[in-house]
Design a protein around this motif. Structure first.
Motif, PDB file in Angstrom:
ATOM      1  N   UNK A 137       0.835  -1.200   0.000  1.00  0.00           N
ATOM      2  CA  UNK A 137       0.000   0.000   0.000  1.00  0.00           C
ATOM      3  C   UNK A 137       0.869   1.248   0.000  1.00  0.00           C
ATOM      4  N   UNK A 138       1.913   1.233   0.813  1.00  0.00           N
ATOM      5  CA  UNK A 138       2.836   2.379   0.861  1.00  0.00           C
ATOM      6  C   UNK A 138       3.470   2.615  -0.503  1.00  0.00           C
ATOM      7  N   UNK A 139       3.895   1.539  -1.153  1.00  0.00           N
ATOM      8  CA  UNK A 139       4.476   1.655  -2.492  1.00  0.00           C
ATOM      9  C   UNK A 139       3.478   2.249  -3.484  1.00  0.00           C
ATOM     10  N   UNK A 140       2.248   1.773  -3.425  1.00  0.00           N
ATOM     11  CA  UNK A 140       1.239   2.253  -4.363  1.00  0.00           C
ATOM     12  C   UNK A 140       0.979   3.743  -4.175  1.00  0.00           C
ATOM     13  N   UNK A 141       0.962   4.196  -2.929  1.00  0.00           N
ATOM     14  CA  UNK A 141       0.732   5.616  -2.650  1.00  0.00           C
ATOM     15  C   UNK A 141       1.878   6.452  -3.205  1.00  0.00           C
ATOM     16  N   UNK A 142       3.103   5.995  -2.964  1.00  0.00           N
ATOM     17  CA  UNK A 142       4.262   6.759  -3.428  1.00  0.00           C
ATOM     18  C   UNK A 142       4.351   6.757  -4.949  1.00  0.00           C
ATOM     19  N   UNK A 143       4.061   5.627  -5.559  1.00  0.00           N
ATOM     20  CA  UNK A 143       4.056   5.575  -7.028  1.00  0.00           C
ATOM     21  C   UNK A 143       3.010   6.523  -7.607  1.00  0.00           C
ATOM     22  N   UNK A 144       1.857   6.585  -6.952  1.00  0.00           N
ATOM     23  CA  UNK A 144       0.800   7.504  -7.399  1.00  0.00           C
ATOM     24  C   UNK A 144       1.270   8.955  -7.255  1.00  0.00           C
ATOM     25  N   UNK A 145       1.935   9.257  -6.134  1.00  0.00           N
ATOM     26  CA  UNK A 145       2.441  10.617  -5.911  1.00  0.00           C
ATOM     27  C   UNK A 145       3.472  10.998  -6.965  1.00  0.00           C
ATOM     28  N   UNK A 146       4.377  10.070  -7.270  1.00  0.00           N
ATOM     29  CA  UNK A 146       5.412  10.353  -8.266  1.00  0.00           C
ATOM     30  C   UNK A 146       4.815  10.579  -9.648  1.00  0.00           C
ATOM     31  N   UNK A 147       3.740   9.865  -9.945  1.00  0.00           N
ATOM     32  CA  UNK A 147       3.097   9.994 -11.256  1.00  0.00           C
ATOM     33  C   UNK A 147       2.318  11.291 -11.385  1.00  0.00           C
ATOM     34  N   UNK A 148       1.733  11.742 -10.276  1.00  0.00           N
ATOM     35  CA  UNK A 148       0.794  12.860 -10.340  1.00  0.00           C
ATOM     36  C   UNK A 148       1.336  14.194  -9.835  1.00  0.00           C
TER      37      UNK A 148
END
Length: 279
Positions: free
Chosen positions: A76-87
């Motif tokens: 979940x932490x990875x998914x949040x950070x990946x989303x932040x990096x993308x957006x």
């Protein structure tokens, strides 16, 4: 293609690996450690993130948290950070992995214990850090779906605070809270001094708010602009007297918060922004 050798499997989503120079790294990837043993090879097709070299002081804390965290929380932490990096159009500090994993764990513990924490600057973060707040809303949706929690947008603001600090190179959430409070106060000063003559839906108003946000971030970082031409300052003051007076009020408030007012260049730039939104 990057090839590394697994030194230790921390869990199914995280491994400790070494490169050809025997330098250690933490690799994160869904299922990267599943069924693997020390000595197994991994390529960059197997992992999503390469974390900081383990000789970094922050990584030891991260390793401890990983040992105490479920693969689900790490994912979940990875998914949040990946989303932040993308957006987000911003570089995020590696320390976000540490602070965010810690926060997700603590948030889940709070939920299970029925403890609710109110974010005192929820409105300010939602209003002035819309992109980061969007990351927080994504995180809350993810957590509610996967962890069966019932977090509200208050929690989205809490997570957004970590993202804001990661953009600024710190993992101390208090900086984001402090920034939100000060931004809100300055915007209120502008509204009050202008006697309600503002169109809050206008592009100029939105640009002014963005300017205030970056002004506050510079003030907190101790990097206020101070290289103005005195002649230019005098011209702006004479041509925009009312806006300049409001900017000076903001400088007085900054003096109260930081022990020093705004340099002439910051006052001038603030006055120019305010002038655009006065009717």
């Amino acid at each position: 293609m990057t090839v590394m050798q697994i030194k230790k499997v921390l869990n199914s989503s995280v491994v400790l690996a070494v490169d050809e120079k025997q330098k250690e790294f933490i690799l994160l990837g869904k299922g990267i450690g599943y069924g693997k043993r020390p000595g197994a090879k991994v390529t960059d097709e197997s992992f999503d993130q390469v974390f900081m070299p383990v000789n970094d002081a922050g990584v030891e804390r991260f390793l401890t948290m990983i040992a105490e965290s479920s693969p689900e929380l790490i994912d979940i932490t990875q998914q949040i950070i990946n989303y932040a990096k993308t957006n987000l159009n911003a570089k995020l500090s590696d320390a976000l992995y540490v602070s965010l994993l810690d926060h997700v764990k603590f948030a889940l513990e709070r939920f299970q214990q029925g403890i609710t924490i109110t974010n005192r600057v929820y409105w300010e973060i939602k209003s002035y850090y819309a992109a980061e707040f969007g990351v927080g809303k994504y995180a809350v949706k993810l957590m509610n779906e996967q962890l069966k929690t019932d977090f509200s947008e208050q929690e989205a603001a809490n997570i957004a605070a970590h993202v804001i600090n990661a953009e600024n190179g710190t993992d101390e959430r208090k900086d984001a809270l402090k920034a939100g409070q000060i931004i809100g106060r300055i915007v209120n000063i502008i509204k009050y001094q202008s006697q309600g003559e503002l169109d809050e839906d206008s592009p100029n108003y939105q640009r002014c708010v963005v300017h205030v946000k970056f002004l506050v971030e510079r003030a907190i970082a101790g990097k206020l602009l101070d290289d103005a031409d005195p002649a230019m300052v005098a011209i702006v003051e004479s041509q925009n007297e009312r806006a300049y007076r409001i900017a000076k009020k903001i400088s007085e408030y900054i003096d109260i918060k930081f022990g020093h007012g705004l340099p002439d260049e910051e006052v001038m730039l603030m006055a120019m922004q305010i002038q655009r939104i006065l009717k």
